[in-house]
Scaffold this motif. Structure first.
Motif, PDB file in Angstrom:
ATOM      1  N   GLU A 135      -2.080   1.441   4.503  1.00 29.20           N
ATOM      2  CA  GLU A 135      -2.808   2.313   3.816  1.00 29.20           C
ATOM      3  C   GLU A 135      -2.588   3.894   4.023  1.00 29.20           C
ATOM      4  OE1 GLU A 135      -4.176  -0.514   4.948  1.00 29.20           O
ATOM      5  OE2 GLU A 135      -5.654  -1.435   3.703  1.00 29.20           O
ATOM      6  N   ILE A 193      -6.890   4.067   9.474  1.00 27.18           N
ATOM      7  CA  ILE A 193      -7.965   3.281   9.011  1.00 27.18           C
ATOM      8  C   ILE A 193      -9.196   3.382  10.151  1.00 27.18           C
ATOM      9  CG2 ILE A 193      -7.348   0.908  10.047  1.00 27.18           C
ATOM     10  CD1 ILE A 193      -8.076   0.034   7.004  1.00 27.18           C
ATOM     11  N   TYR A 233      -3.780  -5.432  15.607  1.00 28.97           N
ATOM     12  CA  TYR A 233      -3.956  -4.366  14.389  1.00 28.97           C
ATOM     13  C   TYR A 233      -3.318  -3.195  14.725  1.00 28.97           C
ATOM     14  CZ  TYR A 233      -5.372  -7.592  10.591  1.00 28.97           C
ATOM     15  OH  TYR A 233      -5.409  -8.519  10.022  1.00 28.97           O
ATOM     16  N   TRP A 239      -7.351 -13.559  11.835  1.00 26.59           N
ATOM     17  CA  TRP A 239      -7.547 -12.077  11.938  1.00 26.59           C
ATOM     18  C   TRP A 239      -8.729 -11.457  12.252  1.00 26.59           C
ATOM     19  CZ3 TRP A 239      -9.822  -8.747   8.298  1.00 26.59           C
ATOM     20  CH2 TRP A 239     -10.255  -9.173   7.067  1.00 26.59           C
ATOM     21  N   HIS A 267      -7.082 -10.193  -3.719  1.00 24.39           N
ATOM     22  CA  HIS A 267      -5.980  -9.308  -3.852  1.00 24.39           C
ATOM     23  C   HIS A 267      -4.861  -9.278  -4.905  1.00 24.39           C
ATOM     24  CE1 HIS A 267      -7.367  -7.056  -0.105  1.00 24.39           C
ATOM     25  NE2 HIS A 267      -7.470  -8.330   0.309  1.00 24.39           N
ATOM     26  N   TRP A 271      -0.728  -2.769   8.267  1.00 21.43           N
ATOM     27  CA  TRP A 271      -1.378  -2.494   7.100  1.00 21.43           C
ATOM     28  C   TRP A 271      -0.921  -0.920   6.747  1.00 21.43           C
ATOM     29  CZ3 TRP A 271      -2.512  -6.555   4.346  1.00 21.43           C
ATOM     30  CH2 TRP A 271      -2.790  -7.722   5.142  1.00 21.43           C
ATOM     31  N   ASP A 278      -2.554  -0.652  12.583  1.00 25.97           N
ATOM     32  CA  ASP A 278      -2.909   0.442  11.804  1.00 25.97           C
ATOM     33  C   ASP A 278      -4.261   1.015  12.482  1.00 25.97           C
ATOM     34  OD1 ASP A 278      -4.834  -1.874  11.441  1.00 25.97           O
ATOM     35  OD2 ASP A 278      -4.932  -1.743   9.186  1.00 25.97           O
ATOM     36  N   ASP A 309      -0.392  -7.061  -3.742  1.00 25.86           N
ATOM     37  CA  ASP A 309      -1.583  -6.696  -3.355  1.00 25.86           C
ATOM     38  C   ASP A 309      -2.210  -6.150  -4.590  1.00 25.86           C
ATOM     39  OD1 ASP A 309      -4.319  -6.247  -1.933  1.00 25.86           O
ATOM     40  OD2 ASP A 309      -3.065  -6.697  -0.098  1.00 25.86           O
ATOM     41  N   ASP A 349      -7.087 -14.259   1.771  1.00 26.46           N
ATOM     42  CA  ASP A 349      -8.058 -13.316   2.529  1.00 26.46           C
ATOM     43  C   ASP A 349      -9.037 -12.486   1.237  1.00 26.46           C
ATOM     44  OD1 ASP A 349      -5.724 -11.834   1.789  1.00 26.46           O
ATOM     45  OD2 ASP A 349      -6.635 -10.135   3.043  1.00 26.46           O
ATOM     46  N   GLU A 350     -10.154 -12.173   1.796  1.00 28.60           N
ATOM     47  CA  GLU A 350     -11.047 -11.255   1.057  1.00 28.60           C
ATOM     48  C   GLU A 350     -10.998 -11.229  -0.625  1.00 28.60           C
ATOM     49  OE1 GLU A 350     -10.590  -7.420   4.084  1.00 28.60           O
ATOM     50  OE2 GLU A 350      -9.013  -7.589   2.652  1.00 28.60           O
ATOM     51  N   TRP A 390      -4.290 -16.500   5.688  1.00 27.10           N
ATOM     52  CA  TRP A 390      -5.402 -15.771   6.303  1.00 27.10           C
ATOM     53  C   TRP A 390      -6.745 -16.468   6.738  1.00 27.10           C
ATOM     54  CZ3 TRP A 390      -3.288 -11.655   8.729  1.00 27.10           C
ATOM     55  CH2 TRP A 390      -2.323 -11.004   7.913  1.00 27.10           C
ATOM     56  N   ARG A 438       0.888  -1.135  -0.133  1.00 27.68           N
ATOM     57  CA  ARG A 438       0.131  -0.114   0.057  1.00 27.68           C
ATOM     58  C   ARG A 438       0.797   1.408  -0.140  1.00 27.68           C
ATOM     59  NH1 ARG A 438      -3.369  -3.846   2.294  1.00 27.68           N
ATOM     60  NH2 ARG A 438      -4.993  -4.390   0.961  1.00 27.68           N
TER      61      ARG A 438
HETATM   62  C1  TNX Z   1      -8.023  -6.305   5.737  1.00 26.72           C
HETATM   63  S1  TNX Z   1      -6.390  -8.348   7.438  1.00 26.72           S
HETATM   64  C2  TNX Z   1      -7.041  -6.826   5.113  1.00 26.72           C
HETATM   65  C3  TNX Z   1      -6.164  -5.840   4.240  1.00 26.72           C
HETATM   66  C4  TNX Z   1      -6.323  -4.471   4.924  1.00 26.72           C
HETATM   67  C5  TNX Z   1      -6.721  -4.329   6.488  1.00 26.72           C
HETATM   68  C6  TNX Z   1      -6.867  -3.126   6.847  1.00 26.72           C
HETATM   69  C7  TNX Z   1      -6.547  -8.939   5.917  1.00 26.72           C
HETATM   70  C8  TNX Z   1      -6.062 -10.203   6.005  1.00 26.72           C
HETATM   71  N1  TNX Z   1      -7.035  -8.197   4.984  1.00 26.72           N
HETATM   72  O1  TNX Z   1      -5.896  -6.133   3.202  1.00 26.72           O
HETATM   73  O2  TNX Z   1      -4.945  -3.871   4.585  1.00 26.72           O
HETATM   74  O3  TNX Z   1      -7.802  -5.037   6.337  1.00 26.72           O
HETATM   75  O4  TNX Z   1      -6.871  -3.023   8.264  1.00 26.72           O
END
Ligand code: TNX
Length: 486
Positions: free
Chosen positions: A430, A393, A377, A352, A223, A428, A379, A150, A285-286, A335, A121
């Motif tokens: 950002e 954040i 965390y 997480w 990502h 993180w 951040d 990412d 993740d995500e 994750w 980031r």
């Molecule tokens: C979630 S924690 C994410 C990151 C972001 C973060 C910000 C995780 C495994 N994925 O991509 O930077 O939140 O807190």
């Protein structure tokens, strides 16, 4: 001393470093002895201990390679350990101990102690990674988890796929202000950078000398925007997205085709050559499933493999990569989303989204690293009063909250609890545009976490920690958050 050793038995008298004219050691301890000698500016000789020497001895008395016994007498210092790491940590304790004589017996509570750092980031200059390794080692932290890829960038040279860094390492501009604010403006400044393989190899070697292991993270299947900007053929739409200029969760994900697996395995093969870490982080993740739902190719792969849904398809992708890493003698870590659709054999989970993922995984016999957003965390804001802090954040994770963290959830039995390898900070970036800002978010919270991970709960106390923290921070010479008592 920080983290405070697990057992300190004070002795009469004072020791003075100036009097210590020699470092003596047995042959096996020579490498560590020379490092300490260089640091203190005193010569080293392989010999039995002599009066006023600092003597290092490696033998097999301790089970734990990171454990040590440090005897500080007025007429000499004696250090014993079973592993080089133990000798190294004894040296750090010695430098922190001041002039008090004591017998210190010490061993870490957890094996996984560290910090994650997001260099995507915001790209972090190589010099800062060296400094960060030093800072970790000084806190007896042994793991640096580098988040290398990412949506907003790809930060590691991969020889077989040069466009990953030619294109993927650069974004046109960066979001100004908070992602969720009304005002969607960008700075108009290209941002990026990457590390060459040689640079990373050198960093890995430097870190290993300080007993810090670097765990690389290559994100998949989500990502992946920056990778797909460079090589759209490994995506589902085959259209190149833009390297993301803003933050969040993006729909561009890897396709589950054989050509993509070949690409990912090629990339990982180069990664394995650079990073000797037994653990390789694959993100996981995500990962929004919209592209897989809409892709005829992804759907046919789903059916061919008799999978129920896209969650199982994710688990299939992760499972294939797990098999690949296992065949190379490495362990996969990801994750906690890697639990969805079924956890693959032998994988380690980073929990997480709270502790639930970690609890489920540990109960199923998997190793876990606890990284819940609630406590580690970094951040998040550091006080209840975000207006007085630079933009972050969100959230609030005070120093005291970090210090209160217990990595083994009460829900686990003693046996299940042994699957908790430890924990780490999450940085993180950002909202951390540069190294100074990262330091300010990391410290002093990382000092608190180091004590949580090293020292047994019965040997630590927050008020006592605070007393030790101020002189510690002064010596550390690090940019840090100052209002941590409020
Ligand atoms: C979630 S924690 C994410 C990151 C972001 C973060 C910000 C995780 C495994 N994925 O991509 O930077 O939140 O807190």
């Amino acid at each position: 001393m920080l983290p405070i050793p697990n057992s300190i038995q004070p002795l009469e008298g004072e020791f003075r470093l100036e009097k210590m004219t020699f470092i003596t050691c047995n042959q096996d301890a020579l490498f560590e002895a020379e490092k300490l000698g260089k640091q203190l500016g005193i010569p080293v000789q392989v010999s039995p201990a002599v009066t006023n020497s600092i003597h290092l001895e490696l033998h097999s008395a301790f089970e734990n390679q990171e454990a040590y016994r440090l005897e500080i007498h007025s007429d000499g210092v004696r250090i014993f350990a079973s592993g080089a790491a133990g000798l190294f940590y004894a040296g750090i304790t010695l430098l922190q101990a001041g002039s008090s004589c004591a017998i210190i017996e010490d061993a870490p509570r957890f094996a996984w102690r560290g910090s994650h750092l997001d260099v995507v980031r915001h790209f972090m200059p190589l010099e800062f990674l060296y400094r960060f390794v030093d800072l970790l080692a000084l806190h007896k932290l042994n793991t640096l988890h580098l988040h290398l890829t990412d949506d907003q960038g790809w930060r590691l040279e991969i020889k077989q796929y040069p466009r990953l860094t030619e294109i993927g390492a650069w974004r046109q501009q960066t979001r100004v202000g908070h992602e969720l604010s009304e005002n969607k403006t960008f700075d108009g400044q290209p941002h990026g950078g990457f590390y060459t393989q040689t640079q990373m190899r050198e960093l890995v070697a430097y870190a290993l000398e300080r007993h810090v292991r670097i765990v690389p993270e290559i994100e998949m299947p989500g990502h992946a925007t920056a990778a797909l900007a460079a090589y759209p053929e490994f995506g589902n739409t085959k259209k190149a997205p833009e390297v993301a200029p803003n933050w969040g969760v993006f729909e561009s994900i890897f396709s589950p085709e054989e050509t993509t697996f070949a690409f990912l395995e090629d990339v990982l093969t180069e990664v394995l050559e650079i990073f000797p870490s037994p653990y390789i982080h694959i993100g996981g993740d995500e990962c929004p499933k919209k592209e897989w739902q809409e892709s005829a190719v992804a759907q046919s792969i789903l059916k061919q493999n008799h999978l129920e849904d896209e969650e199982e398809l994710q688990s299939y992708v992760v499972g294939r990569i797990n098999t690949f890493l296992k065949s190379k003698g490495r362990k996969m870590i990801g994750w906690d989303e890697i639990l969805e659709g079924g956890l693959v054999d032998g994988a380690t989970v980073m929990s997480w989204r709270g502790e639930e993922g970690g609890i489920i995984a540990a109960k199923a016999g998997h190793d876990v690293v606890m990284t819940p957003g609630t406590h580690v965390y970094f951040d998040h804001y550091q006080t209840e009063n975000p207006d007085l802090e630079p933009l972050a954040i969100g959230g609030c994770t005070t120093l005291e909250k970090v210090y209160s963290y217990e990595p083994i959830p009460a829900e686990l039995t003693e046996l299940e609890g042994q699957h908790v390898l430890g924990s780490q900070a999450q940085l993180w970036t950002e909202y951390m545009p540069n190294p100074a800002h990262v330091e300010r978010m990391a410290f002093p919270r990382l000092c608190a976490l180091s004590e949580v991970l090293w020292t047994k709960p019965e040997s630590r106390d927050y008020m006592d920690f605070l007393k030790r923290l101020e002189p510690h921070l002064e010596k550390l010479n690090v940019n840090h958050f100052k209002n941590f008592k409020s």
